[in-house]
Design a protein around this motif. Sequence first.
Motif, mmCIF file in Angstrom:
data_model
loop_
_atom_site.group_PDB
_atom_site.id
_atom_site.type_symbol
_atom_site.label_atom_id
_atom_site.label_comp_id
_atom_site.label_asym_id
_atom_site.label_seq_id
_atom_site.Cartn_x
_atom_site.Cartn_y
_atom_site.Cartn_z
ATOM 1 N N GLU A 57 0.836 -1.202 0.000
ATOM 2 C CA GLU A 57 0.000 0.000 0.000
ATOM 3 C C GLU A 57 0.876 1.259 0.000
ATOM 4 O O GLU A 57 0.606 2.217 -0.724
ATOM 5 C CB GLU A 57 -0.908 -0.011 1.220
ATOM 6 C CG GLU A 57 -1.914 1.105 1.248
ATOM 7 C CD GLU A 57 -2.857 1.028 2.432
ATOM 8 O OE1 GLU A 57 -3.528 2.036 2.694
ATOM 9 O OE2 GLU A 57 -2.910 -0.030 3.084
ATOM 10 N N SER A 60 2.343 1.790 -3.409
ATOM 11 C CA SER A 60 1.314 2.329 -4.298
ATOM 12 C C SER A 60 1.118 3.829 -4.055
ATOM 13 O O SER A 60 1.018 4.614 -5.006
ATOM 14 C CB SER A 60 0.003 1.580 -4.072
ATOM 15 O OG SER A 60 -1.024 2.130 -4.843
ATOM 16 N N ILE A 61 1.083 4.225 -2.790
ATOM 17 C CA ILE A 61 0.926 5.646 -2.446
ATOM 18 C C ILE A 61 2.123 6.445 -2.933
ATOM 19 O O ILE A 61 1.968 7.547 -3.482
ATOM 20 C CB ILE A 61 0.723 5.807 -0.925
ATOM 21 C CG1 ILE A 61 -0.645 5.256 -0.526
ATOM 22 C CG2 ILE A 61 0.868 7.262 -0.503
ATOM 23 C CD1 ILE A 61 -0.856 5.133 0.967
ATOM 24 N N GLU A 63 4.115 5.715 -5.462
ATOM 25 C CA GLU A 63 4.038 5.812 -6.929
ATOM 26 C C GLU A 63 3.014 6.858 -7.348
ATOM 27 O O GLU A 63 3.267 7.665 -8.247
ATOM 28 C CB GLU A 63 3.691 4.446 -7.520
ATOM 29 C CG GLU A 63 4.825 3.443 -7.442
ATOM 30 C CD GLU A 63 4.414 2.048 -7.902
ATOM 31 O OE1 GLU A 63 3.286 1.902 -8.436
ATOM 32 O OE2 GLU A 63 5.206 1.124 -7.718
ATOM 33 N N GLU A 64 1.858 6.854 -6.710
ATOM 34 C CA GLU A 64 0.818 7.837 -7.026
ATOM 35 C C GLU A 64 1.315 9.248 -6.709
ATOM 36 O O GLU A 64 1.071 10.193 -7.469
ATOM 37 C CB GLU A 64 -0.458 7.526 -6.238
ATOM 38 C CG GLU A 64 -1.622 8.436 -6.558
ATOM 39 C CD GLU A 64 -2.146 8.254 -7.969
ATOM 40 O OE1 GLU A 64 -2.785 9.219 -8.469
ATOM 41 O OE2 GLU A 64 -1.934 7.201 -8.571
ATOM 42 N N ASN A 65 2.021 9.396 -5.597
ATOM 43 C CA ASN A 65 2.581 10.684 -5.213
ATOM 44 C C ASN A 65 3.568 11.185 -6.269
ATOM 45 O O ASN A 65 3.561 12.370 -6.617
ATOM 46 C CB ASN A 65 3.266 10.561 -3.849
ATOM 47 C CG ASN A 65 3.591 11.888 -3.229
ATOM 48 O OD1 ASN A 65 3.163 12.929 -3.701
ATOM 49 N ND2 ASN A 65 4.365 11.849 -2.169
ATOM 50 N N GLU A 66 4.407 10.300 -6.764
ATOM 51 C CA GLU A 66 5.364 10.686 -7.817
ATOM 52 C C GLU A 66 4.637 11.137 -9.084
ATOM 53 O O GLU A 66 5.024 12.128 -9.708
ATOM 54 C CB GLU A 66 6.314 9.529 -8.132
ATOM 55 C CG GLU A 66 7.390 9.316 -7.100
ATOM 56 C CD GLU A 66 8.302 10.520 -6.952
ATOM 57 O OE1 GLU A 66 8.723 11.093 -7.979
ATOM 58 O OE2 GLU A 66 8.580 10.905 -5.803
ATOM 59 N N LYS A 67 3.590 10.409 -9.457
ATOM 60 C CA LYS A 67 2.809 10.796 -10.643
ATOM 61 C C LYS A 67 2.200 12.188 -10.448
ATOM 62 O O LYS A 67 2.244 13.024 -11.350
ATOM 63 C CB LYS A 67 1.689 9.787 -10.905
ATOM 64 C CG LYS A 67 2.179 8.459 -11.437
ATOM 65 C CD LYS A 67 1.016 7.493 -11.613
ATOM 66 C CE LYS A 67 1.492 6.115 -11.995
ATOM 67 N NZ LYS A 67 0.383 5.139 -12.069
ATOM 68 N N LEU A 68 1.628 12.414 -9.250
ATOM 69 C CA LEU A 68 1.021 13.721 -8.974
ATOM 70 C C LEU A 68 2.073 14.824 -8.939
ATOM 71 O O LEU A 68 1.827 15.941 -9.406
ATOM 72 C CB LEU A 68 0.263 13.668 -7.643
ATOM 73 C CG LEU A 68 -1.001 12.817 -7.640
ATOM 74 C CD1 LEU A 68 -1.551 12.689 -6.227
ATOM 75 C CD2 LEU A 68 -2.054 13.387 -8.578
ATOM 76 N N ARG A 71 2.909 15.617 -12.503
ATOM 77 C CA ARG A 71 1.783 16.357 -13.108
ATOM 78 C C ARG A 71 1.773 17.808 -12.611
ATOM 79 O O ARG A 71 1.563 18.742 -13.405
ATOM 80 C CB ARG A 71 0.474 15.652 -12.750
ATOM 81 C CG ARG A 71 -0.754 16.310 -13.307
ATOM 82 C CD ARG A 71 -0.892 16.050 -14.781
ATOM 83 N NE ARG A 71 -2.138 16.645 -15.238
ATOM 84 C CZ ARG A 71 -2.248 17.383 -16.318
ATOM 85 N NH1 ARG A 71 -1.210 17.587 -17.081
ATOM 86 N NH2 ARG A 71 -3.398 17.895 -16.663
#
Length: 107
Positions: A57, A60-61, A63-68, A71
């Motif tokens: 988890e 996953s957080i 990775e999502e943080n890096e994407k955000l 962006r």
Amino acid sequence: MCNNMNWSPSHPILVSSKRRHRSKKSKVQIYRLSRKRCEEEDVKKDMELMNLKLYLENRSIIEENEKLRKRANLLHQENLALMSELQNKFPHLDRFSTTLLVLLQKH
């Protein structure tokens, strides 16, 4: 005489009975120890599983943080480019006026 035989420590039946009693007690103690070990192993496995789930988890957080973050960086650069373009279009306006103009154009 039969009464004396029952109380005699050398009587085979009495000795055998004592052995069985000790044996049962030992088995109960061993069973409790093995059951306790099994419970500890179950707790350990549950903790390892929970740690693995939390690790996945967290990954996953992250990775999502890096994407955000990427962006947000792209949006910031796009914003800077648009502000620069707007300032080139209206060179007499200062930054505050340019921002105000952008806000007014949106409405």
